[in-house]
Design a protein around this motif. Sequence first.
Motif, PDB file in Angstrom:
ATOM      1  N   ALA A   1      55.960   5.447  76.713  1.00 43.61           N
ATOM      2  CA  ALA A   1      54.779   6.129  76.645  1.00 43.61           C
ATOM      3  C   ALA A   1      53.841   4.768  76.784  1.00 43.61           C
ATOM      4  N   ALA A   2      54.327   3.546  76.555  1.00 47.52           N
ATOM      5  CA  ALA A   2      53.249   2.467  76.825  1.00 47.52           C
ATOM      6  C   ALA A   2      53.282   2.331  78.177  1.00 47.52           C
ATOM      7  N   LEU A   3      53.997   2.561  79.132  1.00 47.42           N
ATOM      8  CA  LEU A   3      53.916   2.003  80.647  1.00 47.42           C
ATOM      9  C   LEU A   3      53.031   3.466  81.056  1.00 47.42           C
ATOM     10  N   ALA A   4      53.405   4.702  80.476  1.00 44.88           N
ATOM     11  CA  ALA A   4      52.453   5.625  81.080  1.00 44.88           C
ATOM     12  C   ALA A   4      50.832   5.384  80.706  1.00 44.88           C
ATOM     13  N   GLY A   5      50.563   4.875  79.401  1.00 45.80           N
ATOM     14  CA  GLY A   5      49.308   4.742  78.923  1.00 45.80           C
ATOM     15  C   GLY A   5      48.750   3.356  79.861  1.00 45.80           C
ATOM     16  N   LEU A   6      49.507   2.378  80.148  1.00 44.54           N
ATOM     17  CA  LEU A   6      48.734   1.197  80.793  1.00 44.54           C
ATOM     18  C   LEU A   6      48.597   1.734  82.210  1.00 44.54           C
ATOM     19  N   SER A   7      49.468   2.523  82.912  1.00 49.18           N
ATOM     20  CA  SER A   7      49.311   2.922  84.400  1.00 49.18           C
ATOM     21  C   SER A   7      48.042   3.873  84.476  1.00 49.18           C
ATOM     22  N   ALA A   8      47.888   4.763  83.256  1.00 47.25           N
ATOM     23  CA  ALA A   8      46.655   5.508  83.250  1.00 47.25           C
ATOM     24  C   ALA A   8      45.328   4.787  83.295  1.00 47.25           C
ATOM     25  N   LEU A   9      45.391   3.696  82.326  1.00 48.29           N
ATOM     26  CA  LEU A   9      44.183   2.668  82.428  1.00 48.29           C
ATOM     27  C   LEU A   9      43.920   1.971  83.571  1.00 48.29           C
ATOM     28  N   ILE A  10      45.210   1.513  84.289  1.00 51.19           N
ATOM     29  CA  ILE A  10      44.795   0.818  85.590  1.00 51.19           C
ATOM     30  C   ILE A  10      44.202   1.869  86.752  1.00 51.19           C
ATOM     31  N   VAL A  11      44.509   3.145  86.666  1.00 51.64           N
ATOM     32  CA  VAL A  11      44.208   4.227  87.744  1.00 51.64           C
ATOM     33  C   VAL A  11      42.666   4.683  87.331  1.00 51.64           C
TER      34      VAL A  11
END
Length: 351
Positions: free
Chosen positions: A66-76
């Motif tokens: 979940a943390a990896l998905a959230g950080l990836s969304a922020l980067i996008v």
Amino acid sequence: MITVVDIVVPQDIHLGPLLVIAPAITASFAGPVLTGAIGVLAVAAQAYIGLHLGVLSSRNLMVQIAALAGLSALIVSFCVVRERRSRELAQVRSVAEAAQHVLLWPLPDRIGPLRIACLYLAAEDEAQIGGDLYATTRVEGGTRVMIGDVRGKGLAAVGEAAVLLGAFREATYQHTSLPALAAALERSVSRYQADFEPEGEAGERFATALLLEIPDVGRISRMTSCGHPAPLLLNSEHAVTVPSLHPAPPLGVGGMGPTGYALDVFSFEEGDTLLLYTDGVIEARDREGDFYPFAERAARWAESSPEALLHHLRGDLLAHVGGHLGDDAAFIAIRRDPIHQPGRNHGDRPP
């Protein structure tokens, strides 16, 4: 690579959290689509690691995914904002470049018997023009050239340069002598300079200008200086001479009539090169505070074409100042080519 290493190393070593590096690095050179794809791939790799180790349903791994998905969304989302601002900046730059080219028209490569090259080096970052200016016009039997330098920097200097260029292009056809032309420019600058004076600089705005008239036939050229330095005259023997000049005060300082401006003459022979410049060239300093030896360096490339001469001077000047100028610098190189007329020998000089 992170996924493979995490599977190979002992189970008590967990490298899965490092997968966030992939979308973070991708954002530095790619757009939101590719960054999002790499983010999805990183989440899938984290899930595969959990599946391989048999801990996919553990609370710890679920939190990591979940943390990896959230950080990836922020980067996008960061990539989306960055691309939008990049497009806006590109539009602003294109409009600014168009305005700069309209103000400072590129000089033609050839006017009559003259070959011309020009160069502008702006001190302001991301700018192509500033307070320096130049222009040429054709008149009956010859060519008139102006090079000038407006005091100060920024938008106020650009506005004053626009006024002076417009006045020159219009008045040069209405006055037969350079002193009368200089007086007309003085009136235009004095009339409009208050519109561009920043607060605290009232009465401190002025512009220097050098006016030249080069005939198509004949070697005697004329010039009038309004506080501007004299040009350099280069010949094929690497000799540099400075024509005698009697400068008047800069434009905008005092309302002088045509009789207040001197008309100086000099011999501009076939094969010679006339080098005009602004004070940003001769006042450029290196780290030790030494001025740029302009005349000495220009003599090295006296036989070069106008384009090659300015190319050499540009590289040499920037090397002298360490790559950044403290003031705008402008050059104009003019080479007089021989005029070949039918029925005349190659070595004959026109009357």
